[in-house]
Design an enzyme around this catalytic site. Structure first.
Site, short mmCIF file in Angstrom:
data_model
loop_
_atom_site.label_atom_id
_atom_site.label_comp_id
_atom_site.label_asym_id
_atom_site.label_seq_id
_atom_site.Cartn_x
_atom_site.Cartn_y
_atom_site.Cartn_z
N GLY A 209 0.86 -1.10 0.23
CA GLY A 209 0.11 -0.36 0.99
C GLY A 209 0.65 1.13 0.07
O GLY A 209 -0.03 1.96 -0.22
N TYR B 62 28.01 3.34 -2.40
CA TYR B 62 28.28 4.16 -2.73
C TYR B 62 28.76 4.79 -1.80
O TYR B 62 30.25 6.36 -2.49
CB TYR B 62 27.03 4.98 -3.77
P1 NAD Z 1 22.21 6.93 -15.56
O1 NAD Z 1 21.80 5.29 -16.46
O2 NAD Z 1 21.21 7.13 -15.00
O3 NAD Z 1 23.41 7.62 -17.17
C1 NAD Z 1 24.51 8.14 -15.96
C2 NAD Z 1 25.37 9.06 -16.83
O4 NAD Z 1 23.88 9.67 -18.30
C3 NAD Z 1 25.54 10.18 -16.32
O5 NAD Z 1 26.30 9.82 -17.24
C4 NAD Z 1 24.96 11.67 -16.76
O6 NAD Z 1 25.85 12.55 -17.02
C5 NAD Z 1 23.96 11.23 -17.99
N1 NAD Z 1 22.87 11.67 -18.25
C6 NAD Z 1 21.90 12.37 -17.15
N2 NAD Z 1 20.81 12.34 -18.21
C7 NAD Z 1 21.02 12.82 -18.93
C8 NAD Z 1 20.15 13.61 -19.98
N3 NAD Z 1 19.70 13.72 -19.66
N4 NAD Z 1 20.99 13.22 -21.43
C9 NAD Z 1 22.08 12.84 -21.75
N5 NAD Z 1 23.01 12.26 -20.78
C10 NAD Z 1 22.66 12.38 -19.34
O7 NAD Z 1 23.34 5.14 -14.94
P2 NAD Z 1 23.90 4.93 -13.69
O8 NAD Z 1 23.77 6.65 -12.46
O9 NAD Z 1 24.24 3.98 -13.31
O10 NAD Z 1 22.44 4.45 -12.64
C11 NAD Z 1 20.73 5.63 -12.11
C12 NAD Z 1 20.83 5.24 -10.83
O11 NAD Z 1 20.57 3.38 -10.02
C13 NAD Z 1 22.65 5.23 -10.28
O12 NAD Z 1 22.81 6.44 -9.78
C14 NAD Z 1 21.95 4.22 -8.86
O13 NAD Z 1 21.28 5.42 -7.51
C15 NAD Z 1 20.93 3.41 -9.63
N6 NAD Z 1 22.07 1.77 -9.56
C16 NAD Z 1 21.80 1.01 -8.81
C17 NAD Z 1 22.42 -0.33 -8.75
C18 NAD Z 1 22.83 -1.73 -8.69
O14 NAD Z 1 23.18 -1.96 -8.10
N7 NAD Z 1 21.30 -1.34 -7.65
C19 NAD Z 1 24.11 -0.19 -9.91
C20 NAD Z 1 23.79 1.12 -10.52
C21 NAD Z 1 23.14 2.11 -10.13
#
Ligand code: NAD
Length: 277
Positions: free
Chosen positions: A9, A48
């Protein structure tokens, strides 16, 4: 803003802000900027090393804590001490409850860790508990032998890795789908330049990132893109003013390569590599 209702919920925002690789003042600024731009869900993790900065960004945003939805993850290296680790996360985030607490990877003793999370959930310190990077077999096994069904599975999901099979199992068990790396970590420029994405971006007067994020949210998948650039932070949240047609959704679905960038937890190389994290 659109929301997903979790199986218990709790209402979870469909768009949030990711903080992987963000640190120091730039993390504090980015989190505060994101919240001021309208984001309410902030995703961080013990691994992180930036929970304190995320907490400071939340505080500096000036928005009432009760309006926010912080998400954090326990690192598998701390699974034997999951409860203590979670309490430390609460202190770092400057809060007395967490909206969503996840197990980061299905490595190490995640059964013991899950039971610690169940205890925290029963005690009211977290509003929902879930997992991340769990493949369907691991998810089903965890559900079969424990009390609380994970509310969320946070897995890599983007245009090239749409996770249809995983989603089928998650839906069957009422586990919500949260996409990490929804923009392919910015490393897949060809994703941004896909002709079908560019055509829709032009049609709706949007960017490629917005089309790709809208595609996911329209499928009921929560997204948590990361950026430190204020323009991208705003752009990645401005997703709900347009709707893709069924035909357009199908055209984007056809681009699925079923290929994760970060890997699957059952890959021996990934398990071996995880020991170095
Ligand atoms: P993402 O897919 O969010 O990509 C981030 C990249 O895209 C950065 O280099 C950024 O500069 C670029 N970007 C962002 N907005 C943009 C736009 N509008 N136009 C062009 N480029 C753009 O990758 P991420 O950070 O790896 O994933 C998102 C979030 O997911 C992470 O920050 C984290 O919080 C989470 N995450 C979790 C795990 C896990 O194991 N659970 C692993 C990786 C990431």
């Amino acid at each position: 803003m659109e929301y997903l209702t979790l199986h218990n919920g709790v209402r979870m925002p469909l768009a949030g802000f990711g903080t992987f690789m963000l640190s120091g003042e730039s993390c504090v600024h980015a989190v505060a900027e994101a919240i001021r731009s309208g984001y309410r869900m902030i995703d961080t993790a013990e691994a992180y090393g930036n929970e304190k900065e995320a907490g400071e960004g939340i505080r500096r945003s000036g928005i009432d804590r009760r309006e926010l939805f912080p998400v954090t993850k326990v690192n598998f290296k701390s699974y034997e001490h999951a409860e203590e680790t979670a309490m430390q996360s609460l202190a770092h985030l400057q809060t007395d409850y967490i909206d969503l607490l996840l197990l980061h990877w299905p490595f190490a003793n995640y059964y013991a860790a899950w039971r610690a999370l169940e205890k925290l959930y029963a005690g009211g310190r977290v509003r929902a508990i879930g997992v991340s990077n769990f493949e369907p077999d691991q998810l089903l096994d965890l559900i079969a032998y424990n009390k609380v069904v994970p509310a969320v599975n946070q897995i890599e999901t983007n245009l090239y890795c749409q996770r249809g099979t995983e989603r089928g199992w998650m839906d069957k068990k009422q586990v919500a789908h949260m996409a990490y790396a929804p923009l392919g970590q910015g490393n897949r420029n060809e994703m941004f330049g896909e002709p079908a994405v560019l055509a829709l971006a032009e049609k709706y007067g949007r960017t490629s990132a917005q089309v790709m994020l809208r595609f996911l949210t329209q499928k009921g998948i929560a997204v948590i893109p990361r950026s430190t650039q204020p323009a991208h932070i705003r752009e990645n949240f401005d997703l709900f003013g347009f709707t893709l047609s069924d035909y357009e959704m199908a055209a984007l679905s056809a681009l699925d390569r079923r290929e994760p960038l970060i890997g699957r937890p059952e890959t021996p190389e990934l398990v071996e590599f995880s020991l170095t994290w």
